[in-house]
Design a protein around this motif. Sequence first.
Motif, PDB file in Angstrom:
ATOM      1  N   LYS A 160     -12.958   7.963 -12.448  1.00 37.99           N
ATOM      2  CA  LYS A 160     -12.920   6.580 -12.077  1.00 37.99           C
ATOM      3  C   LYS A 160     -12.828   5.542 -13.346  1.00 37.99           C
ATOM      4  CE  LYS A 160     -15.947   3.050 -10.076  1.00 37.99           C
ATOM      5  NZ  LYS A 160     -17.293   2.541  -9.252  1.00 37.99           N
TER       6      LYS A 160
ATOM      7  N   SER B 145      -7.286  -4.345  -7.705  1.00 29.31           N
ATOM      8  CA  SER B 145      -7.467  -4.001  -6.124  1.00 29.31           C
ATOM      9  C   SER B 145      -6.746  -5.305  -5.608  1.00 29.31           C
ATOM     10  CB  SER B 145      -8.865  -4.172  -5.809  1.00 29.31           C
ATOM     11  OG  SER B 145      -9.638  -5.367  -6.180  1.00 29.31           O
ATOM     12  N   MET B 146      -6.163  -5.598  -4.273  1.00 33.26           N
ATOM     13  CA  MET B 146      -5.627  -6.203  -3.503  1.00 33.26           C
ATOM     14  C   MET B 146      -6.462  -6.611  -2.279  1.00 33.26           C
ATOM     15  SD  MET B 146      -1.736  -5.796  -1.884  1.00 33.26           S
ATOM     16  CE  MET B 146      -2.403  -4.590  -0.680  1.00 33.26           C
ATOM     17  N   SER B 147      -6.493  -7.802  -1.788  1.00 30.78           N
ATOM     18  CA  SER B 147      -7.204  -8.104  -0.580  1.00 30.78           C
ATOM     19  C   SER B 147      -6.393  -7.801   0.622  1.00 30.78           C
ATOM     20  CB  SER B 147      -7.648  -9.461  -0.713  1.00 30.78           C
ATOM     21  OG  SER B 147      -6.525 -10.624  -0.397  1.00 30.78           O
TER      22      SER B 147
ATOM     23  N   GLN C  70      -2.567   7.362  -5.118  1.00 32.12           N
ATOM     24  CA  GLN C  70      -1.222   6.443  -5.128  1.00 32.12           C
ATOM     25  C   GLN C  70      -0.369   7.261  -5.648  1.00 32.12           C
ATOM     26  OE1 GLN C  70      -0.815   4.153  -8.035  1.00 32.12           O
ATOM     27  NE2 GLN C  70       0.454   2.252  -7.078  1.00 32.12           N
TER      28      GLN C  70
ATOM     29  N   LEU D 245      -4.240 -10.423  -5.326  1.00 31.91           N
ATOM     30  CA  LEU D 245      -4.072  -9.086  -6.296  1.00 31.91           C
ATOM     31  C   LEU D 245      -4.808  -9.608  -7.789  1.00 31.91           C
ATOM     32  CD1 LEU D 245      -3.311  -6.433  -7.262  1.00 31.91           C
ATOM     33  CD2 LEU D 245      -1.004  -7.508  -8.412  1.00 31.91           C
TER      34      LEU D 245
ATOM     35  N   LYS E 256       0.869  -1.213   0.034  1.00 36.64           N
ATOM     36  CA  LYS E 256       0.009  -0.006   0.068  1.00 36.64           C
ATOM     37  C   LYS E 256       0.897   1.262  -0.035  1.00 36.64           C
ATOM     38  CE  LYS E 256      -4.208  -1.663   2.165  1.00 36.64           C
ATOM     39  NZ  LYS E 256      -5.096  -1.672   3.326  1.00 36.64           N
TER      40      LYS E 256
ATOM     41  N   GLN F  69      -2.658   3.143 -10.141  1.00 36.96           N
ATOM     42  CA  GLN F  69      -3.844   2.590  -9.746  1.00 36.96           C
ATOM     43  C   GLN F  69      -4.762   3.848  -9.532  1.00 36.96           C
ATOM     44  OE1 GLN F  69      -3.637   0.485  -5.913  1.00 36.96           O
ATOM     45  NE2 GLN F  69      -1.778  -0.894  -6.803  1.00 36.96           N
ATOM     46  N   ASN F  70      -4.338   4.988  -8.836  1.00 41.40           N
ATOM     47  CA  ASN F  70      -5.098   5.860  -8.821  1.00 41.40           C
ATOM     48  C   ASN F  70      -4.595   7.249  -8.624  1.00 41.40           C
ATOM     49  OD1 ASN F  70      -4.883   6.134  -5.782  1.00 41.40           O
ATOM     50  ND2 ASN F  70      -6.240   4.395  -6.058  1.00 41.40           N
TER      51      ASN F  70
ATOM     52  N   MET G  15     -13.888  -8.425  -5.592  1.00 44.56           N
ATOM     53  CA  MET G  15     -12.773  -7.481  -5.968  1.00 44.56           C
ATOM     54  C   MET G  15     -12.881  -6.849  -7.390  1.00 44.56           C
ATOM     55  SD  MET G  15      -9.480  -9.753  -4.158  1.00 44.56           S
ATOM     56  CE  MET G  15      -8.323  -8.606  -4.930  1.00 44.56           C
ATOM     57  N   THR G  16     -12.379  -5.872  -7.561  1.00 45.31           N
ATOM     58  CA  THR G  16     -12.402  -5.275  -8.892  1.00 45.31           C
ATOM     59  C   THR G  16     -10.978  -5.169  -9.322  1.00 45.31           C
ATOM     60  OG1 THR G  16     -12.024  -3.164  -8.160  1.00 45.31           O
ATOM     61  CG2 THR G  16     -14.355  -3.471  -8.255  1.00 45.31           C
TER      62      THR G  16
END
Length: 525
Positions: free
Chosen positions: A480, A344-346, A422, A359, A297, A418-419, A340-341
Amino acid sequence: MRIATTLLLATTAMLGAALPLHAQSGGAGFVPAVPAVPAKTSSATPSLREAAPAQTPDAPPSAEAPPSADAAPNTDVAPVAAAAPANSTVAAVAPGAAAAPTTPGARAGVIDAKDDPDNFNSVAATVNDEAISDYELRQRIALFVSTSGLQPDAEQMKRIRGQILEKLEDEKLQLQEAVKKHITVSPVEVDKQISSLLSQNNLTIEQLRGILAAAGASELALKAQITAQIAWQKTVQEEYSDRVNISPAQVDAEVQRYADGANKPHFLVSEIFLPVSNPEKDSAVQKDAQNIESQIKAGAPFAALARQFSQNPAAAQGGSIGWVHEGQLANELNSALVQMTPGSMSSPIRAAGGYYILLLQARQEPLGTKISNAPAPSANADGSLPLSRLLLPLGPSPSKELVENGMKVATQIRGGFQNCAQLKEISTKIPGSVFMDLGNMKPSDLSPEIQKALAQTQSGTTTAPLVSDAGVELIARCDKKVEVQTAYTMPTRQQVEANLFDQQISALAQRYLRDLKRDANVEVR
């Protein structure tokens, strides 16, 4: 006889591209001049922030092997024992790594052996009475930290040290087994792997040597690491070459299994697996998994940490387990995966055997799903887009090498984007770089070059790296991300057979190492 590529650990993949720019350019960090985003009507480049460049550190200790290390073999075919000196350590690196910042008077990622003159001779652990030197361990840690983009605190460094030492213990056992079987590795085989590494990263051998030296490692260390990997691959082949036979019936059954799952969503998944070998260690392993999650993260690449710490065969591919369909994984993992999308990571998931971090890289809809190819609309009705900008200033008249290094770093960042949140976090890890929230802007108000670059983007992505008078920059779209849907397609029989072979040889190799560890005498000093 084929041997799965999973056994040839790709721990040196993308070595150069993930290094901080200051390390790649021989000590020159980003110049902290920060021009504004070039607009169509203005070429002004006002300075927004000043930052002191990193000071030049004292020269590090020699990157050559410690005095006790054997010299690199020059024979056509070298015994494994002679080809694997004590400093055969190279850290895992993967795309998406953020450049690590430097501090004045210290070289990022280099653990200075001058702090303790006895480092070369001290012992970190012994494996069947064969030593792992503290020098070897320190080099591996330094390489991992400097190339992964991490800034671990004291507690994290302690965990990293323990995990890397365990990895070195495994490698020592693998080499010992190779020696018992009289396995040999030729310099030609090692050079072939290095040539592949250079080709994948668009590097010359001189650039690679510079990268290794900047990290405090030697070319000999890299060659010894690759030698150990090839030796283990050959050892597994000799042990199991007569035991892995994929029959037509097995292929038929696997093809049918694929067909049975064709009407379900499919997921391209990577995982990090930490086993719980003893119930009393459950909480400690959970903390390790949470620590890895925090590092990812914070900007560390998932694949790099998977290669370094995951304890399953997929670690060699950065944790990638390929495509799975809904219901194929354990219930605990499947329940998390379907929510999850892509991208994304769990959080760490407790399932059979230990803790998993997933992932989700991509998703495919069931076979036969009709996919709409309609383009995603603009984020705003007036045609404006929410944009952010990351600038890597290079200063006036930058050298060609500095520009190339800047482009490599920007490409790495783009690959792991990712966004925009980040991207802002990444900017805090690169000295002299600047993140700017541009708000909603119409592309027509920007320079023609940026207009053209934005025209090739989709929502939630970045432009390709741009070189301007300001430096190297990325323009990110903060709307998005709209995932492009794809439908599942059945694999060929040849692909199914190859997958079955990889699964069997990987499982055998894992059991082989487990048995070696069970019978080993390992002492940590």
